[in-house]
Scaffold this active site. Structure first.
Site, PDB file in Angstrom:
ATOM      1  N   HIS A  46      36.787  44.405  42.300  1.00 47.76           N
ATOM      2  CA  HIS A  46      37.059  44.943  43.639  1.00 47.76           C
ATOM      3  C   HIS A  46      36.927  43.844  44.680  1.00 47.76           C
ATOM      4  O   HIS A  46      36.029  42.993  44.600  1.00 47.76           O
ATOM      5  CB  HIS A  46      36.116  46.109  43.965  1.00 47.76           C
ATOM      6  CG  HIS A  46      34.664  45.748  44.022  1.00 47.76           C
ATOM      7  ND1 HIS A  46      34.041  45.322  45.186  1.00 47.76           N
ATOM      8  CD2 HIS A  46      33.705  45.723  43.070  1.00 47.76           C
ATOM      9  CE1 HIS A  46      32.764  45.084  44.932  1.00 47.76           C
ATOM     10  NE2 HIS A  46      32.526  45.315  43.657  1.00 47.76           N
ATOM     11  N   ASP A  55      36.763  44.716  48.002  1.00 51.49           N
ATOM     12  CA  ASP A  55      36.045  45.234  49.167  1.00 51.49           C
ATOM     13  C   ASP A  55      34.574  44.843  49.086  1.00 51.49           C
ATOM     14  O   ASP A  55      34.020  44.630  47.998  1.00 51.49           O
ATOM     15  CB  ASP A  55      36.205  46.748  49.308  1.00 51.49           C
ATOM     16  CG  ASP A  55      35.621  47.538  48.142  1.00 51.49           C
ATOM     17  OD1 ASP A  55      35.855  47.138  46.986  1.00 51.49           O
ATOM     18  OD2 ASP A  55      34.937  48.547  48.380  1.00 51.49           O
ATOM     19  N   ASP A 106      29.329  39.553  44.879  1.00 45.69           N
ATOM     20  CA  ASP A 106      29.762  40.934  44.598  1.00 45.69           C
ATOM     21  C   ASP A 106      31.016  41.267  45.400  1.00 45.69           C
ATOM     22  O   ASP A 106      30.943  41.807  46.477  1.00 45.69           O
ATOM     23  CB  ASP A 106      28.625  41.890  44.962  1.00 45.69           C
ATOM     24  CG  ASP A 106      28.887  43.314  44.525  1.00 45.69           C
ATOM     25  OD1 ASP A 106      29.810  43.546  43.720  1.00 45.69           O
ATOM     26  OD2 ASP A 106      28.176  44.215  45.002  1.00 45.69           O
ATOM     27  N   GLU A 146      35.467  50.220  46.005  1.00 48.15           N
ATOM     28  CA  GLU A 146      34.360  50.350  45.061  1.00 48.15           C
ATOM     29  C   GLU A 146      33.036  50.543  45.779  1.00 48.15           C
ATOM     30  O   GLU A 146      32.161  51.264  45.315  1.00 48.15           O
ATOM     31  CB  GLU A 146      34.279  49.115  44.161  1.00 48.15           C
ATOM     32  CG  GLU A 146      33.418  49.291  42.918  1.00 48.15           C
ATOM     33  CD  GLU A 146      31.947  48.984  43.138  1.00 48.15           C
ATOM     34  OE1 GLU A 146      31.123  49.321  42.270  1.00 48.15           O
ATOM     35  OE2 GLU A 146      31.608  48.387  44.180  1.00 48.15           O
ATOM     36  N   HIS A 185      24.715  41.769  48.405  1.00 50.29           N
ATOM     37  CA  HIS A 185      24.411  42.708  49.488  1.00 50.29           C
ATOM     38  C   HIS A 185      23.326  42.184  50.432  1.00 50.29           C
ATOM     39  O   HIS A 185      22.804  42.952  51.242  1.00 50.29           O
ATOM     40  CB  HIS A 185      24.001  44.092  48.952  1.00 50.29           C
ATOM     41  CG  HIS A 185      25.102  44.847  48.295  1.00 50.29           C
ATOM     42  ND1 HIS A 185      25.137  46.223  48.215  1.00 50.29           N
ATOM     43  CD2 HIS A 185      26.222  44.431  47.670  1.00 50.29           C
ATOM     44  CE1 HIS A 185      26.218  46.614  47.572  1.00 50.29           C
ATOM     45  NE2 HIS A 185      26.899  45.536  47.227  1.00 50.29           N
TER      46      HIS A 185
END
Length: 385
Positions: free
Chosen positions: A72, A74, A105, A141, A358
């Site tokens: 992904h 996003d 990520d 996602e 994150h």
């Protein structure tokens, strides 16, 4: 021909693709893949109440087996951008690291499998020696995941596309590149426990029925162990995440109390069986004296596991050859799009080290991008003989 995964990762990080925005990420990948000979399809999925999401499917080759890489583009929001030493969407390289939201990520993982596939194709005369290589890339996602991989897989199936095995490039490793393959995921189920009572003045408790007392009793009953784990999974766990009464007044007994919870469950359970188990525990604890109800949220996150076999052996051998580490098969962590892919073919997750995902100043060592590309290249070489 050698493709630089660092350059691809840097360019992707510079695309501000916070869900549901694409930020040009898929257009960039389309250009890179089309130049390498892939047939590339772009499609947007939407449904009422959700934002439209851009997706990409690319394939080169028309024969079996079809090895698919998935991921992904996003990313989660960066939060306070002033807290970042390196701007979250600048794709800055400082020292030996690439910084930016999505570096780990999982734009870094996408860059690596794109580079690996293109390198392999260049060494093979521009096409796979036999079989096909495909890429499933979504922009949905990190959010509700309803207009992304699940619909992209359906779209592909309707076109007659069939997948034999999948490598999902999520950041699977814990401490160092090569230590962990994610070979399954726990299921996830959210619910709210609602206890109703009778509102009244705190000085006259006999005229009221405080729902907080009943809520506490039911919470204790629901938190009893769910199981002892299984061969592939740790014990399931239920965690209460909030208790809400909505009462700003200190001398008022409320009429209702709510508690939200999440269950991460293993292969001892299904969603239906879990609901029955908790309903039974609540009924026993209430003993006819507590008035309660459950509000269950829909979940598309079922438990699954890819059991050891030739595909896991192939991936583990490739990882060990390149990194020098023998990876362990793990089912820990949250959910991923592997929960959708497993309905179409066996899927393993292997990507970068996930420690900074994150977080502020998310980053990955440049050396890990090079090494991961080599791992993916070795997986492709082993897969096609």
């Amino acid at each position: 021909m050698t493709v630089d995964p660092v350059a691809i990762a840097r360019d992707l990080v510079r695309c501000r693709s916070v869900t549901p925005e694409d930020g040009g990420a898929l257009a960039y990948l389309q250009g890179v893949l089309a130049k390498a000979g892939f047939s590339v399809h772009r499609m947007t999925f939407a449904e009422p109440g959700t934002a439209p999401i851009e997706n990409l499917y690319a394939r080169i080759g028309s024969e079996k087996p079809n090895l698919v890489f998935a991921g992904h583009t996003d990313v989660v929001p960066p939060g306070d951008e002033a807290a970042w030493r390196h701007p979250p969407f600048a794709g800055e390289i400082a020292g030996d690291r690439l910084y930016g939201r999505g570096a780990v990520d999982m734009k870094g993982g996408i860059a690596c499998f794109v580079a690996a596939a293109i390198d392999y194709l260049a060494a093979s005369g521009g096409t796979p020696k036999h079989g096909s290589i495909s890429l499933l890339i979504t922009g949905d996602e990190e959010s509700v995941a309803v207009n992304g991989t699940v619909k992209l897989l359906q779209w592909a199936a309707e076109r007659g596309e069939k997948f034999d095995h999948c490598v999902l490039g999520e950041p699977s490793n814990v401490e160092k590149l090569g230590d962990t393959i994610k070979a399954g995921r726990r299921g996830s189920l959210n619910g709210t426990l609602i206890v109703t009572g009778r509102q009244g003045h705190v000085a006259y408790p006999d005229r009221a029925d405080n729902p907080i007392r009943g809520l506490v009793a039911l919470i204790a009953a629901l938190q009893a162990p769910l199981d002892d784990g299984s061969a592939q999974f740790a014990p399931s766990n239920l965690e209460f995440t909030s208790i809400d009464v909505g009462n700003p007044t200190v001398n008022l007994i409320p009429g209702e109390a709510r508690a939200r919870f999440n269950i991460r469950y293993n292969d001892h359970h299904s969603q239906a069986a879990l609901k029955m188990l908790l309903e039974r525990r609540a009924r026993d604890a209430a003993a006819g004296r507590v008035h309660y109800a459950f509000d269950w949220q829909p979940s598309n996150a079922d438990v699954f596991v890819t059991r050891p076999g030739p595909f896991t052996d192939l991936a583990a051998a490739a990882i060990a050859e390149v990194t020098g580490h023998q990876p362990k098969l793990s089912t820990t962590g949250g959910t991923s799009d592997a929960r959708f892919i497993k309905d179409y073919c066996p899927v393993l997750e292997f990507g970068l080290v996930g420690q900074s995902m994150h977080s502020v100043d998310e980053c990955t060592p440049l050396g890990d991008l090079v090494t991961l590309t080599a791992v993916y290249r070795r997986i492709i070489e082993r897969y096609f003989g």
